[in-house]
Design a protein around this motif. Structure first.
Motif, PDB file in Angstrom:
ATOM      1  N   UNK A 154       4.352  49.999  33.298  1.00  0.00           N
ATOM      2  CA  UNK A 154       3.986  48.475  33.158  1.00  0.00           C
ATOM      3  C   UNK A 154       4.827  47.974  33.995  1.00  0.00           C
ATOM      4  N   UNK A 155       5.776  48.242  34.534  1.00  0.00           N
ATOM      5  CA  UNK A 155       6.945  47.600  35.501  1.00  0.00           C
ATOM      6  C   UNK A 155       6.447  47.808  36.739  1.00  0.00           C
ATOM      7  N   UNK A 156       6.164  48.883  37.212  1.00  0.00           N
ATOM      8  CA  UNK A 156       5.869  49.177  38.602  1.00  0.00           C
ATOM      9  C   UNK A 156       4.291  49.298  38.961  1.00  0.00           C
ATOM     10  N   UNK A 157       3.435  49.498  38.082  1.00  0.00           N
ATOM     11  CA  UNK A 157       2.103  49.509  38.613  1.00  0.00           C
ATOM     12  C   UNK A 157       1.498  48.244  39.154  1.00  0.00           C
ATOM     13  N   UNK A 158       1.843  47.369  38.561  1.00  0.00           N
ATOM     14  CA  UNK A 158       1.354  46.079  39.114  1.00  0.00           C
ATOM     15  C   UNK A 158       1.834  45.741  40.717  1.00  0.00           C
ATOM     16  N   UNK A 159       3.029  46.297  40.752  1.00  0.00           N
ATOM     17  CA  UNK A 159       3.597  46.168  42.248  1.00  0.00           C
ATOM     18  C   UNK A 159       2.766  46.934  43.192  1.00  0.00           C
ATOM     19  N   UNK A 160       2.740  48.254  42.826  1.00  0.00           N
ATOM     20  CA  UNK A 160       1.902  48.967  43.488  1.00  0.00           C
ATOM     21  C   UNK A 160       0.529  49.014  43.800  1.00  0.00           C
ATOM     22  N   UNK A 161      -0.185  48.266  42.788  1.00  0.00           N
ATOM     23  CA  UNK A 161      -1.589  47.895  42.898  1.00  0.00           C
ATOM     24  C   UNK A 161      -2.025  46.665  43.851  1.00  0.00           C
ATOM     25  N   UNK A 162      -0.881  45.748  43.841  1.00  0.00           N
ATOM     26  CA  UNK A 162      -0.965  44.677  44.885  1.00  0.00           C
ATOM     27  C   UNK A 162      -0.747  45.098  46.235  1.00  0.00           C
ATOM     28  N   UNK A 163       0.001  46.151  46.404  1.00  0.00           N
ATOM     29  CA  UNK A 163       0.093  46.611  47.765  1.00  0.00           C
ATOM     30  C   UNK A 163      -0.974  47.632  48.083  1.00  0.00           C
ATOM     31  N   UNK A 164      -1.978  47.788  47.407  1.00  0.00           N
ATOM     32  CA  UNK A 164      -2.767  48.526  47.262  1.00  0.00           C
ATOM     33  C   UNK A 164      -2.454  50.155  47.649  1.00  0.00           C
ATOM     34  N   UNK A 165      -1.303  50.529  46.874  1.00  0.00           N
ATOM     35  CA  UNK A 165      -0.868  51.809  47.017  1.00  0.00           C
ATOM     36  C   UNK A 165      -1.168  52.729  45.934  1.00  0.00           C
ATOM     37  N   UNK A 166      -1.708  52.379  44.746  1.00  0.00           N
ATOM     38  CA  UNK A 166      -2.091  53.032  43.647  1.00  0.00           C
ATOM     39  C   UNK A 166      -3.524  53.018  43.401  1.00  0.00           C
ATOM     40  N   UNK A 167      -4.016  53.954  44.538  1.00  0.00           N
ATOM     41  CA  UNK A 167      -5.441  54.579  44.309  1.00  0.00           C
ATOM     42  C   UNK A 167      -5.630  55.479  43.180  1.00  0.00           C
ATOM     43  N   UNK A 168      -6.883  55.629  42.549  1.00  0.00           N
ATOM     44  CA  UNK A 168      -6.999  56.335  41.754  1.00  0.00           C
ATOM     45  C   UNK A 168      -6.530  58.057  41.987  1.00  0.00           C
ATOM     46  N   UNK A 169      -6.451  58.374  43.461  1.00  0.00           N
ATOM     47  CA  UNK A 169      -5.969  59.633  43.626  1.00  0.00           C
ATOM     48  C   UNK A 169      -4.373  59.728  43.486  1.00  0.00           C
ATOM     49  N   UNK A 170      -3.782  58.783  43.482  1.00  0.00           N
ATOM     50  CA  UNK A 170      -2.378  58.700  43.219  1.00  0.00           C
ATOM     51  C   UNK A 170      -1.973  58.380  41.893  1.00  0.00           C
ATOM     52  N   UNK A 171      -2.610  58.103  41.040  1.00  0.00           N
ATOM     53  CA  UNK A 171      -2.162  57.966  39.635  1.00  0.00           C
ATOM     54  C   UNK A 171      -1.500  58.744  38.788  1.00  0.00           C
ATOM     55  N   UNK A 172      -2.136  59.959  38.878  1.00  0.00           N
ATOM     56  CA  UNK A 172      -1.424  61.080  38.141  1.00  0.00           C
ATOM     57  C   UNK A 172      -0.010  61.378  38.798  1.00  0.00           C
ATOM     58  N   UNK A 173       0.036  61.563  40.162  1.00  0.00           N
ATOM     59  CA  UNK A 173       1.250  61.835  40.738  1.00  0.00           C
ATOM     60  C   UNK A 173       2.441  60.754  40.475  1.00  0.00           C
ATOM     61  N   UNK A 174       1.990  59.571  40.285  1.00  0.00           N
ATOM     62  CA  UNK A 174       2.722  58.531  40.031  1.00  0.00           C
ATOM     63  C   UNK A 174       3.276  58.624  38.555  1.00  0.00           C
ATOM     64  N   UNK A 175       1.963  59.080  37.649  1.00  0.00           N
ATOM     65  CA  UNK A 175       2.559  59.172  36.109  1.00  0.00           C
ATOM     66  C   UNK A 175       3.500  60.434  35.832  1.00  0.00           C
ATOM     67  N   UNK A 176       3.335  61.303  36.668  1.00  0.00           N
ATOM     68  CA  UNK A 176       4.271  62.410  36.471  1.00  0.00           C
ATOM     69  C   UNK A 176       5.491  62.228  36.803  1.00  0.00           C
ATOM     70  N   UNK A 177       5.692  61.341  37.914  1.00  0.00           N
ATOM     71  CA  UNK A 177       6.900  61.097  38.425  1.00  0.00           C
ATOM     72  C   UNK A 177       7.632  60.180  37.468  1.00  0.00           C
TER      73      UNK A 177
END
Length: 61
Positions: A38-61
């Motif tokens: 909830x803290x970091x996903x909006x920042x990454x989405x605004x920078x267009x860095x949270x594509x669907x392909x990267x959601x699972x690795x980000x969640x695992x991290x």
């Protein structure tokens, strides 16, 4: 400036003015993981860095 003033209907919005949708945190995440999501996903989405392909690795991290 010289010339005709621009009309608002033909002005293209800047990319920074467009908001990117923030995906929901995966259901299998812990409460602490959801807090980080909830803290970091909006920042990454605004920078267009949270594509669907990267959601699972980000969640695992």
């Amino acid at each position: 400036m010289r010339g005709q003033k621009p009309k608002l209907d033909n002005v293209v919005p800047m990319k920074a003015d467009q908001t990117a949708p923030v995906p929901e945190a995966p259901g299998w995440m812990s409460a602490e993981g959801r807090d980080v999501w909830d803290r970091l996903a909006p920042v990454l989405a605004a920078k267009r860095r949270l594509d669907p392909a990267y959601e699972d690795p980000f969640a695992i991290y």
